[in-house]
Enzyme design. Sequence first.
Site, mmCIF file in Angstrom:
data_model
loop_
_atom_site.group_PDB
_atom_site.id
_atom_site.type_symbol
_atom_site.label_atom_id
_atom_site.label_comp_id
_atom_site.label_asym_id
_atom_site.label_seq_id
_atom_site.Cartn_x
_atom_site.Cartn_y
_atom_site.Cartn_z
ATOM 1 N N THR B 12 0.750 -1.118 0.131
ATOM 2 C CA THR B 12 0.001 -0.031 -0.181
ATOM 3 C C THR B 12 0.980 1.361 0.038
ATOM 4 O O THR B 12 0.093 2.460 -0.167
ATOM 5 C CB THR B 12 -0.892 -0.040 1.335
ATOM 6 O OG1 THR B 12 -0.030 0.001 2.382
ATOM 7 C CG2 THR B 12 -2.067 -1.113 1.196
ATOM 8 N N SER B 41 -3.914 -2.072 7.239
ATOM 9 C CA SER B 41 -4.291 -2.067 5.778
ATOM 10 C C SER B 41 -5.151 -3.291 5.358
ATOM 11 O O SER B 41 -5.683 -3.029 4.147
ATOM 12 C CB SER B 41 -3.356 -1.837 5.136
ATOM 13 O OG SER B 41 -2.562 -0.516 5.171
ATOM 14 N N CYS B 129 18.133 3.107 -2.465
ATOM 15 C CA CYS B 129 17.791 3.628 -3.831
ATOM 16 C C CYS B 129 19.226 4.570 -4.488
ATOM 17 O O CYS B 129 19.265 4.525 -5.798
ATOM 18 C CB CYS B 129 16.788 4.618 -3.645
ATOM 19 S SG CYS B 129 16.727 5.628 -2.058
ATOM 20 N N LYS B 220 25.606 3.340 4.039
ATOM 21 C CA LYS B 220 24.745 2.338 2.961
ATOM 22 C C LYS B 220 25.670 2.339 1.574
ATOM 23 O O LYS B 220 25.856 1.598 1.163
ATOM 24 C CB LYS B 220 23.411 2.672 3.129
ATOM 25 C CG LYS B 220 22.476 2.308 4.121
ATOM 26 C CD LYS B 220 21.107 2.361 3.760
ATOM 27 C CE LYS B 220 20.249 2.898 5.137
ATOM 28 N NZ LYS B 220 18.722 3.304 4.695
ATOM 29 N N HIS B 253 16.070 11.042 -7.626
ATOM 30 C CA HIS B 253 17.450 11.402 -6.757
ATOM 31 C C HIS B 253 18.408 12.229 -7.782
ATOM 32 O O HIS B 253 18.563 11.462 -9.094
ATOM 33 C CB HIS B 253 18.022 10.187 -6.145
ATOM 34 C CG HIS B 253 17.428 9.941 -5.281
ATOM 35 N ND1 HIS B 253 16.099 10.518 -4.256
ATOM 36 C CD2 HIS B 253 17.578 8.576 -4.260
ATOM 37 C CE1 HIS B 253 15.850 9.694 -3.458
ATOM 38 N NE2 HIS B 253 16.445 8.605 -3.360
#
Lengths: 353, 353
Positions: B12, B41, B129, B220, B253
């Site tokens: 969701t 949800s 990402c 990361k 990004h």
Amino acid sequence: MGEYNVAILGATGAVGTRLIQQLEQSTIPVKSIKFLASARSAGKQLKFRDAPVVVEEAKPESFEGVDLVLASAGGDVSKRLLPEAVKRGAVCVDNTSAFRMDPAVPLVVPEVNAEALNRHHGIIANPNCSTIQMVVALEPIRKAFGLKQVIVSTYQAASGAGQQAWNEMNTQAQEHLDGKEMQSTIFPVKGGAKHYPLAFNLLPQIDVFEDDGYTHEEWKMIHETKKIMLDDMDAPDIKVTATCVRVPVGIGHGETVYFEVADPKQASREKIQEALAKAPGVVLQDDPDQQLYPQPINAEGKRETFVGRVRGDQENPGSYHMWVVSDNLLKGAAWNTVQIAEKLVEKKLVRIK
Amino acid sequence: MGEYNVAILGATGAVGTRLIQQLEQSTIPVKSIKFLASARSAGKQLKFRDAPVVVEEAKPESFEGVDLVLASAGGDVSKRLLPEAVKRGAVCVDNTSAFRMDPAVPLVVPEVNAEALNRHHGIIANPNCSTIQMVVALEPIRKAFGLKQVIVSTYQAASGAGQQAWNEMNTQAQEHLDGKEMQSTIFPVKGGAKHYPLAFNLLPQIDVFEDDGYTHEEWKMIHETKKIMLDDMDAPDIKVTATCVRVPVGIGHGETVYFEVADPKQASREKIQEALAKAPGVVLQDDPDQQLYPQPINAEGKRETFVGRVRGDQENPGSYHMWVVSDNLLKGAAWNTVQIAEKLVEKKLVRIK
């Protein structure tokens, strides 16, 4: 009881209004003030220390009797009119790029190379906004540990492109929030062939491109940084390279500055923080535990350069990161210009008529 | 005529809705679909290829009979439920940070290290990402010229922090345009001690701080890049360092990537552009004369990674800049996850029940 007859050339723009405000708050004893602008703005009434001042059209004769000129009306205007002002005995601090790389013109950030003012021939250049805040933060590091190279990425605010451009970004933001298509007529470069929205977007182009793929803004940062920081001719060269990006912020440029010191054994994260904490014009905002770091919204309206996120590159001893933020219209423009003028007055380098 | 029983865990959210869409458009033959989420949800009705699907509460038993799980419901949920799915014979592609640095778990960007999938033990991790788009752009350069080091500054969009955070930025933008004070309850870190506005601002903090002054997001990027690009154990080490900044952009990004190649004599601006132009998953947008360069608003909704502004550091032969943009919710999350699943199916690495 003022002593200096001062003229502001380009008094009506985003920087111009701040030149007036910074001069009002300065230590310069002002005897008389003139606001000069294009014919289009002539007749407009502004204020200086609560007294009304009518804007006059800037002409060569406007500088008769003027001791000190603060200019921010565009490079072409400065090229045409500042030599006329100098001819009439005025000293000019120019916030355009017109004379910055002229070897006869000092390019000055008072925290870094105020002594270059002693060599002036009537015109002193104010550097580019993104250069100024970077060298203010780098100079205490260079003094303490030496500097071998600098790699900077900028996050530059819309107002750096002028009041109209800044308004356009705000209009675009409203269009986007209303679900409408954003209209673009200024960014990335006024008068350029193509225009793109800045709101909710990133534009990796500031000023025009050179043949080597760099933008003029990037070359300004490289050449100006060297001219300012290597003003002492014995100083060892510093390698500088840059990427300049326009971001959807109103006021306040951000910069990630990666640098390599010349003396890695003397430097440490803590020692760099100490050097920054006591440096003139710098406010160290560096406490990760308190989530304290520079932000454009906190720098707005301030004269200082804010530095945080200092930390070493763990795989390259002697190399460090920092994050630098300053109000691009103040330290990046109006305040640095007035600060240069204060230094000129302090050093008695402006002749009073 | 589908073959695979697929479950989407966390269906969701901003990434979840895109996982559904990317799976709909994928080459994976889907026999049955389950949408799993929190109890809150459960009961919500969504669609998969126009057929209604009711969201079920995710429990260990939910994975009975499931062949393939795509997970993006948060690290804690993945840690708790994915081992249960594996126990029941499913293969899981996880878009959270839960297992990324687990040596037994492949961390995969298909354009870079698809062969690592062969070593999976039931869970494959999708990288962060900001890491994904960078390694997609770096891999063709590493292959052609080798890579010694990478220095990256990110310009990360609000949606990377989730749908709620993204909404908050839009609300703040409207508040600011209306002259009201901006309200902040999420950025920079949900549940953190302090909150700051992101609209018309820059936040040099993504995720929490480590003791060395780096944020977890920065580490990361460093660790994940090495794990992905050095997956071939004979590969020489690559030095990586990063500064991560959140910018007021919705989707997409940006990254300024500065890199040093191992073989400077073989590399040139043109050769790097050529290598990028033919690289999988990369679209070269690099024509300064045409003001062509990657922009978030153009990357939105696309699966590719866009690269431009390639140019050499004029004082450091062998070092170059590039500007990398990608849709952080697609290549940075949902598409890379589905792309991994496609590769698993292609390589017959998912057992059908």
